[in-house]
Design a protein around this motif. Structure first.
Motif, PDB file in Angstrom:
ATOM      1  N   THR A 157      31.683  74.128  11.843  1.00  0.00           N
ATOM      2  CA  THR A 157      31.348  73.287  10.696  1.00  0.00           C
ATOM      3  C   THR A 157      31.096  74.139   9.458  1.00  0.00           C
ATOM      4  OG1 THR A 157      30.381  71.605  12.133  1.00  0.00           O
ATOM      5  CG2 THR A 157      29.713  71.567   9.830  1.00  0.00           C
ATOM      6  N   ALA A 158      30.343  75.218   9.610  1.00  0.00           N
ATOM      7  CA  ALA A 158      30.045  76.092   8.479  1.00  0.00           C
ATOM      8  C   ALA A 158      31.323  76.712   7.915  1.00  0.00           C
ATOM      9  CB  ALA A 158      29.071  77.186   8.909  1.00  0.00           C
ATOM     10  N   LYS A 159      32.255  77.087   8.789  1.00  0.00           N
ATOM     11  CA  LYS A 159      33.510  77.680   8.332  1.00  0.00           C
ATOM     12  C   LYS A 159      34.336  76.676   7.528  1.00  0.00           C
ATOM     13  CE  LYS A 159      37.598  80.148   9.988  1.00  0.00           C
ATOM     14  NZ  LYS A 159      38.279  80.729  11.190  1.00  0.00           N
ATOM     15  N   VAL A 160      34.420  75.447   8.042  1.00  0.00           N
ATOM     16  CA  VAL A 160      35.184  74.421   7.332  1.00  0.00           C
ATOM     17  C   VAL A 160      34.513  74.084   6.007  1.00  0.00           C
ATOM     18  CG1 VAL A 160      36.002  72.038   7.425  1.00  0.00           C
ATOM     19  CG2 VAL A 160      36.156  73.494   9.454  1.00  0.00           C
ATOM     20  N   GLN A 161      33.191  73.990   6.014  1.00  0.00           N
ATOM     21  CA  GLN A 161      32.473  73.668   4.777  1.00  0.00           C
ATOM     22  C   GLN A 161      32.665  74.768   3.735  1.00  0.00           C
ATOM     23  OE1 GLN A 161      28.700  71.686   5.069  1.00  0.00           O
ATOM     24  NE2 GLN A 161      27.812  72.953   3.459  1.00  0.00           N
ATOM     25  N   ALA A 162      32.673  76.020   4.174  1.00  0.00           N
ATOM     26  CA  ALA A 162      32.899  77.125   3.242  1.00  0.00           C
ATOM     27  C   ALA A 162      34.277  77.012   2.596  1.00  0.00           C
ATOM     28  CB  ALA A 162      32.756  78.457   3.956  1.00  0.00           C
ATOM     29  N   GLY A 163      35.260  76.547   3.357  1.00  0.00           N
ATOM     30  CA  GLY A 163      36.585  76.347   2.793  1.00  0.00           C
ATOM     31  C   GLY A 163      36.580  75.290   1.711  1.00  0.00           C
ATOM     32  N   TYR A 164      35.872  74.191   1.937  1.00  0.00           N
ATOM     33  CA  TYR A 164      35.759  73.160   0.902  1.00  0.00           C
ATOM     34  C   TYR A 164      35.001  73.695  -0.310  1.00  0.00           C
ATOM     35  CZ  TYR A 164      37.578  69.182   3.590  1.00  0.00           C
ATOM     36  OH  TYR A 164      38.388  68.303   4.266  1.00  0.00           O
ATOM     37  N   ALA A 165      33.952  74.486  -0.071  1.00  0.00           N
ATOM     38  CA  ALA A 165      33.150  75.005  -1.177  1.00  0.00           C
ATOM     39  C   ALA A 165      33.957  75.958  -2.054  1.00  0.00           C
ATOM     40  CB  ALA A 165      31.907  75.706  -0.637  1.00  0.00           C
ATOM     41  N   ALA A 166      34.992  76.593  -1.495  1.00  0.00           N
ATOM     42  CA  ALA A 166      35.812  77.520  -2.260  1.00  0.00           C
ATOM     43  C   ALA A 166      36.790  76.797  -3.191  1.00  0.00           C
ATOM     44  CB  ALA A 166      36.576  78.440  -1.305  1.00  0.00           C
ATOM     45  N   ARG A 167      36.948  75.525  -3.020  1.00  0.00           N
ATOM     46  CA  ARG A 167      37.850  74.759  -3.886  1.00  0.00           C
ATOM     47  C   ARG A 167      37.217  74.542  -5.251  1.00  0.00           C
ATOM     48  NH1 ARG A 167      40.309  69.868  -0.080  1.00  0.00           N
ATOM     49  NH2 ARG A 167      41.114  71.191   1.603  1.00  0.00           N
ATOM     50  N   PRO A 168      38.033  74.227  -6.274  1.00  0.00           N
ATOM     51  CA  PRO A 168      37.461  73.931  -7.593  1.00  0.00           C
ATOM     52  C   PRO A 168      36.461  72.775  -7.488  1.00  0.00           C
ATOM     53  CG  PRO A 168      39.824  74.258  -7.760  1.00  0.00           C
ATOM     54  CD  PRO A 168      39.510  74.229  -6.302  1.00  0.00           C
ATOM     55  N   TYR A 169      35.276  72.993  -8.029  1.00  0.00           N
ATOM     56  CA  TYR A 169      34.186  72.028  -7.899  1.00  0.00           C
ATOM     57  C   TYR A 169      34.558  70.666  -8.470  1.00  0.00           C
ATOM     58  CZ  TYR A 169      29.478  70.050  -8.622  1.00  0.00           C
ATOM     59  OH  TYR A 169      28.365  69.246  -8.637  1.00  0.00           O
TER      60      TYR A 169
END
Length: 223
Positions: A61-73
């Motif tokens: 979950t943390a890995k997937v969330q980090a991927g979303y967080a790396a996207r333009p806000y």
């Protein structure tokens, strides 16, 4: 059928936009960017969402969330505002309303009440008026979530009181009682561990209140 979840989705998106990606939230360790990533994961990645609750799955979950967080806000907030994809269970109006009314209300307040420091949200006007229909919906959901959240952590018997609505008791039977009074939205925030930023009145024996404060956040004693 009510559409409180949709209304709170839009309010949350507005608050995320106004706050900006690096703004703090009441979710420990999360910025607004992290919260936006969590929201997208929750409704778009069924493979990763279980790790929100199940510790054994939290790494993925943390890995997937980090991927979303790396996207333009701004893109993340725009996608969240637009609503769930068609294949998501949240695309069903009844599921959305049941699963997301409280979720989005709490996270909207996570953003709003984190701004300006510990007392800044009070100086900015304090709790906002919650529409009567939404307040009633939050009160209906409170008994179950209070048992699952605050009731499992409290060392005292909790009496959650909303004037004109009633009284809900959770926590260990036979223990000293501490009465926590407030509007439904404030009690929901308390149940989810946001009591330090909630407008509440706390009454009980000094030792019982101290024990509760050690287990769950409460408003500052001088409030």
């Amino acid at each position: 059928m009510s559409n409180f979840a949709r209304t709170e989705r839009q309010r949350l998106a507005d608050l995320l936009t106004a706050a900006g990606p690096e703004a703090p939230t009441l979710c420990a360790g999360w910025t607004a960017r992290d919260l936006a990533a969590h929201l997208l994961l929750r409704e778009r990645r069924a493979d990763a969402a279980p790790g929100i609750r199940v510790k054994a799955l939290a790494g993925w979950t943390a890995k997937v969330q980090a991927g979303y967080a790396a996207r333009p806000y701004e893109e993340s907030v725009r996608v969240f505002r637009a609503g769930p994809p068609r294949f998501s269970p949240f695309a069903l109006a009844r599921v959305d309303e049941a699963a997301n009314t409280v979720e989005y209300f709490v996270h909207a307040e996570d953003v709003r009440r984190a701004q300006g420091g510990e007392r800044g949200w009070e100086q900015g006007g304090g709790p906002e008026d919650v529409p009567a229909g939404l307040a009633a919906a939050l009160w209906r959901r409170l008994p179950l979530l209070a048992r699952l959240e605050a009731g499992r952590k409290s060392p005292v018997r909790l009496a959650l009181v909303s004037p004109g609505r009633g009284r809900i008791e959770v926590g260990p039977a036979g223990a000293e009682v501490v009465e926590v009074t407030g509007e439904p939205g404030e009690l929901v925030l308390f149940a989810f561990g946001r009591g330090a930023r909630a407008a509440l009145t706390v009454e009980g024996a000094e030792g019982a209140v101290a024990a509760l404060r050690a287990a769950l956040p409460l408003p500052p004693a001088d409030r």
